[in-house]
Design a protein around this motif. Sequence first.
Motif, PDB file in Angstrom:
ATOM      1  N   UNK A 148       0.827  -1.203   0.000  1.00  0.00           N
ATOM      2  CA  UNK A 148       0.000   0.000   0.000  1.00  0.00           C
ATOM      3  C   UNK A 148       0.864   1.258   0.000  1.00  0.00           C
ATOM      4  N   UNK A 149       1.955   1.233   0.762  1.00  0.00           N
ATOM      5  CA  UNK A 149       2.849   2.396   0.821  1.00  0.00           C
ATOM      6  C   UNK A 149       3.401   2.730  -0.558  1.00  0.00           C
ATOM      7  N   UNK A 150       3.852   1.712  -1.278  1.00  0.00           N
ATOM      8  CA  UNK A 150       4.422   1.947  -2.609  1.00  0.00           C
ATOM      9  C   UNK A 150       3.346   2.416  -3.575  1.00  0.00           C
ATOM     10  N   UNK A 151       2.193   1.773  -3.567  1.00  0.00           N
ATOM     11  CA  UNK A 151       1.135   2.129  -4.515  1.00  0.00           C
ATOM     12  C   UNK A 151       0.609   3.545  -4.276  1.00  0.00           C
ATOM     13  N   UNK A 152       0.452   3.946  -3.022  1.00  0.00           N
ATOM     14  CA  UNK A 152      -0.049   5.295  -2.742  1.00  0.00           C
ATOM     15  C   UNK A 152       0.926   6.354  -3.236  1.00  0.00           C
ATOM     16  N   UNK A 153       2.218   6.036  -3.218  1.00  0.00           N
ATOM     17  CA  UNK A 153       3.216   7.019  -3.656  1.00  0.00           C
ATOM     18  C   UNK A 153       3.155   7.283  -5.150  1.00  0.00           C
ATOM     19  N   UNK A 154       2.471   6.415  -5.906  1.00  0.00           N
ATOM     20  CA  UNK A 154       2.368   6.625  -7.353  1.00  0.00           C
ATOM     21  C   UNK A 154       1.297   7.647  -7.716  1.00  0.00           C
ATOM     22  N   UNK A 162       7.096  13.656  -4.403  1.00  0.00           N
ATOM     23  CA  UNK A 162       7.923  12.475  -4.223  1.00  0.00           C
ATOM     24  C   UNK A 162       8.515  11.953  -5.513  1.00  0.00           C
ATOM     25  N   UNK A 163       9.465  11.013  -5.414  1.00  0.00           N
ATOM     26  CA  UNK A 163      10.070  10.402  -6.599  1.00  0.00           C
ATOM     27  C   UNK A 163       9.024   9.654  -7.424  1.00  0.00           C
ATOM     28  N   UNK A 164       9.315   9.462  -8.693  1.00  0.00           N
ATOM     29  CA  UNK A 164       8.377   8.793  -9.601  1.00  0.00           C
ATOM     30  C   UNK A 164       8.980   7.528 -10.195  1.00  0.00           C
ATOM     31  N   UNK A 165       9.853   6.870  -9.444  1.00  0.00           N
ATOM     32  CA  UNK A 165      10.541   5.696  -9.973  1.00  0.00           C
ATOM     33  C   UNK A 165       9.640   4.467 -10.036  1.00  0.00           C
ATOM     34  N   UNK A 166       8.842   4.252  -9.001  1.00  0.00           N
ATOM     35  CA  UNK A 166       8.053   3.026  -8.956  1.00  0.00           C
ATOM     36  C   UNK A 166       7.021   2.985 -10.080  1.00  0.00           C
ATOM     37  N   UNK A 167       6.355   4.098 -10.346  1.00  0.00           N
ATOM     38  CA  UNK A 167       5.378   4.091 -11.432  1.00  0.00           C
ATOM     39  C   UNK A 167       6.041   3.924 -12.793  1.00  0.00           C
ATOM     40  N   UNK A 168       7.317   4.287 -12.882  1.00  0.00           N
ATOM     41  CA  UNK A 168       8.039   4.113 -14.141  1.00  0.00           C
ATOM     42  C   UNK A 168       8.495   2.665 -14.340  1.00  0.00           C
ATOM     43  N   UNK A 169       8.805   1.954 -13.238  1.00  0.00           N
ATOM     44  CA  UNK A 169       9.382   0.615 -13.337  1.00  0.00           C
ATOM     45  C   UNK A 169       8.363  -0.510 -13.144  1.00  0.00           C
ATOM     46  N   UNK A 202       7.005  -6.811  -9.563  1.00  0.00           N
ATOM     47  CA  UNK A 202       7.070  -7.257 -10.949  1.00  0.00           C
ATOM     48  C   UNK A 202       7.263  -6.038 -11.847  1.00  0.00           C
ATOM     49  N   UNK A 203       8.354  -6.048 -12.580  1.00  0.00           N
ATOM     50  CA  UNK A 203       8.761  -4.883 -13.355  1.00  0.00           C
ATOM     51  C   UNK A 203       8.376  -5.019 -14.818  1.00  0.00           C
ATOM     52  N   UNK A 204       8.380  -3.880 -15.496  1.00  0.00           N
ATOM     53  CA  UNK A 204       8.104  -3.884 -16.938  1.00  0.00           C
ATOM     54  C   UNK A 204       9.234  -4.540 -17.716  1.00  0.00           C
ATOM     55  N   UNK A 205      10.429  -4.402 -17.203  1.00  0.00           N
ATOM     56  CA  UNK A 205      11.603  -4.986 -17.844  1.00  0.00           C
ATOM     57  C   UNK A 205      12.650  -5.271 -16.786  1.00  0.00           C
TER      58      UNK A 205
END
Length: 408
Positions: A148-154, A162-169, A202-205
Amino acid sequence: MKSKRLVPLAAAGAAAVMALSACGGTATNGDGGGGGGGSTPAFNAALKDVFNPSDKKGGTIKVANSGTWDSLDPGETYYGYSWNFVRLYGRSLVMFKSAPGAASNELVPDLAESLGVPSEGGKVWTYKLRDGITFEDGTPVTSKDVKHAVLRSTDKQTFPNGPAYFEAFLNLPEGYKGPYKSKGVNTDQAIETPDDKTIVFKLKQPFGGFDYMAQLPQTIPVPEAKDTGAEYRNTVLSTGPYKFEGLQPDKSFALVRNDKWDPATDPNRKALPDRYEVTMNVNADDIDNQLISGDIHIDIAGTGVQPNSLARILGDPALKDQSDNPTIARLWYTSINPTVKPFDNIECRKAVQYAIDRTGYQTAMGGQFAGGDLATTVLPPPSRATRSSTCTRRARTARATSRRPRRR
């Protein structure tokens, strides 16, 4: 020029600068003996080791900020000093080792039992949480809280800073806007929690450096039932050794011991002080003066001693001995517009480069201590001192440095 700043800095926080420890006055810190990095004050004594280390518990660390936090919410913060400070009240999946110098480059497990286990060629990363970790209210931390912490940060409308790395990866569903706006959307294709102790990203690549993302404050768990969205920054639930007390946004707060934190689950934090008292929007000149008098111990932002204090510190051997002057991985530079005549001619640009008075330029920027050293490369390597402790008082904190410089 390689950038330097004369900074009143008694513990972690900023990208590198000349650091002045709190000195003089009466401190409420616990006593401690020397050792490790030595105990005799000397200029640059804390660049490679923790200076005058102690393992004695007790006392109060007083912190000042000339501005305010970007956010105390681990899902939104982006400042380097905030990423250091957040480790007092939050635990991410992994973290950089709490150590001075080169040792601080090492990633170590924090909330997780070990570093991530990759599969599918680095496209999938699995972490197992340690046993016995709870929030400050005694509720056990689960993998769902991390998810939940990671998903809310997107959700960048709710958390724009905040950083936008998780939504990118992450392999998020198309059009996913976070758990508030996309409530009920199945996100197992991006993050799966097969049990309360396991979280699978699970990543896009494939990405071999995912552990560096797992150390971001965005993996500090947030319970969905207690999540208040943008207001959570004022009601953060601790998983670290300290919890909030008396938070007045943009004014002040304290961190006090979290009695639900179990040191047996945490090999990374000593949690020596009893409390931290933080004041925000303090005049920068006052911060310098209070550091020198010992009325405060940390300038948390660490952006530089003010001009009014610079000559005083460098001109007083006792104060200079309480100072350090590390280099940050940043350059001050002047660019030449290559589209304006005659600088569209590369030979003209070379002529300016050869003719410029570099020492004069350095002096105009504040000299060696305020302006920095003359650079020899476009990208100077980060100094080990950038990552080291600069506290020269006797009470120590279990803090470490972040790899992210403060945004400008």
